[in-house]
Design a protein around this motif. Structure first.
Motif, PDB file in Angstrom:
ATOM      1  N   UNK A  35      16.846  22.930 122.354  1.00 16.98           N
ATOM      2  CA  UNK A  35      16.948  23.252 123.776  1.00 16.98           C
ATOM      3  C   UNK A  35      18.243  22.706 124.365  1.00 16.98           C
ATOM      4  N   UNK A  36      18.605  21.489 123.978  1.00 16.95           N
ATOM      5  CA  UNK A  36      19.837  20.902 124.519  1.00 16.95           C
ATOM      6  C   UNK A  36      21.074  21.617 123.975  1.00 16.95           C
ATOM      7  N   UNK A  37      21.028  21.971 122.682  1.00 13.49           N
ATOM      8  CA  UNK A  37      22.177  22.634 122.063  1.00 13.49           C
ATOM      9  C   UNK A  37      22.299  24.087 122.515  1.00 13.49           C
ATOM     10  N   UNK A  38      21.146  24.674 122.851  1.00 15.66           N
ATOM     11  CA  UNK A  38      21.141  26.036 123.361  1.00 15.66           C
ATOM     12  C   UNK A  38      21.136  27.103 122.285  1.00 15.66           C
ATOM     13  N   UNK A  39      21.205  26.718 121.027  1.00 17.10           N
ATOM     14  CA  UNK A  39      21.207  27.686 119.933  1.00 17.10           C
ATOM     15  C   UNK A  39      20.967  26.938 118.633  1.00 17.10           C
TER      16      UNK A  39
END
Length: 356
Positions: free
Chosen positions: A37-41
């Motif tokens: 979720x933090x990295x987005x991918x």
């Protein structure tokens, strides 16, 4: 799959069994959900489209590499490496099949299949030497009856495969039939006749009782019509009375008249309604008393036909399961067919009466 002690490619920390792990649908890379979720991918997003598939991190030990999931030969589900039976269908997990590219021969129909196939593409049977009849016989489990017990010329296990739903209750009835009992009462057949016969694939008996019910309905339709005419006649007389301008004495006399007409109506309706209920109950009683015996007779005929034509044990069990069981489609079709049959008969009867 077990990802314990693998490394999250985003934060570099090990993945524990208690962690919330998400697996990339594109390359199968496991990572912490929070990191995703933090990295987005996905951490390997740049490798997508190149055919990259995650194979495990370098921290995987040689012992962990050997602990592979066991694939069920019956349903294809993954199981822990020390499993003896499939957690999904209960099938026995035998020795691992060698995947040397040679075709797998089906033990049921004898035809060859691809080396990685789990089910035969010709007959649908599970592939694998240790795969029993779809993991055993689940229909007799919990009934307290030994599947090897002989009931007549068949075992309880084979009869349970044929009956499937509510096999324990039917097997006890079949025992009594073999001991000389002629009839038993079937509540399902009583309340759901003639549709129960189609549900249990007794099509000839179902058609016979469907015609019997339809004929009885036609013969009694005149009784029902007379009853409705009697009721409407008295109801119209009650509503036609002038109560707004009546005196108290006249209202009292009207009340007595209404009560008298109501009693007359009940007496006139009593006989036709009794006929309707009695005939319907008698037919249903015949269905309930003959259903189990007719069912067992059909089972014996089907079992003998299968035993005479099929000698291979597992294939014989598959044929028994296909021949028996339940048919919800036949139940729904018989319900619709009965209503259509009655409608056609009523229409034909009206047309015949109007022609004279």
């Amino acid at each position: 799959m077990n990802y314990e002690n693998q490394t999250c490619p985003i934060c570099g920390k090990p993945l524990l069994s208690s962690d919330d792990v998400v697996v990339c649908p594109e390359c199968a890379t496991p990572q912490h959900r929070e990191c995703w979720m933090q990295h987005g991918r996905c951490a390997n997003d740049e490798k997508h489209g190149s055919g990259f598939v995650w194979k495990g991190s370098e921290r995987e030990t040689a012992n962990e590499a050997q602990e592979q999931s066991r694939i069920c030969p019956a349903c294809g589900s993954e199981n822990p490496p020390d499993s003896l039976h499939c957690g999904n269908c209960g099938a026995l997990l035998g020795e691992e099949e060698s995947n040397d590219g040679s075709p797998k021969r089906c033990r049921f129909c004898g035809k060859d299949n691809d080396s990685d196939a789990l089910h035969c593409k010709y007959c649908g049977a599970p592939l694998g030497e240790q795969a029993g009849f779809f993991g055993g016989n689940p229909y007799i489990a919990g009934t307290g009856i030994d599947e090897k017990e002989q009931i007549g010329e068949n075992t309880a296990g084979d009869l349970a495969i044929y009956v499937q739903a509510s096999s324990g209750r039917y097997l006890k009835k079949f025992r009594k039939f073999e001991k000389g009992k002629k009839l038993s009462f079937n509540f399902a057949a009583f309340f759901f006749a003639p549709y129960w016969f189609f549900y249990r694939k007794l099509y000839k008996a179902g058609i016979f009782f469907m015609v019997l019910f339809a004929t009885a309905s036609m013969m009694l339709s005149g009784v029902a019509t007379d009853a409705m005419e009697i009721a409407n006649f008295y109801i119209n007389e009650v509503y036609s009375a002038d109560t707004e301008n009546a005196t108290e004495q006249e209202l009292a006399e009207l009340q007595k008249e209404f009560e008298k007409k109501g009693e007359e109506m009940r007496q006139k309706l009593k006989k036709p309604m009794l006929i309707l209920v009695s005939v319907n109950a008698v037919i249903r009683l015949i269905c309930a008393l003959s259903a189990d015996r007719l069912y067992y007779k059909k089972i014996l005929a089907d079992m003998k036909l299968i035993s005479d034509s099929v000698k291979e044990e597992n294939l014989r069990k598959v044929m028994i399961a296909r021949r028996g069981g339940l048919s919800a489609l036949s139940f729904a079709a018989s319900l619709l067919g009965y209503n259509m049959l009655v409608s056609v008969l009523v229409f034909a009867a009206d047309a015949l009466m109007n022609s004279f």
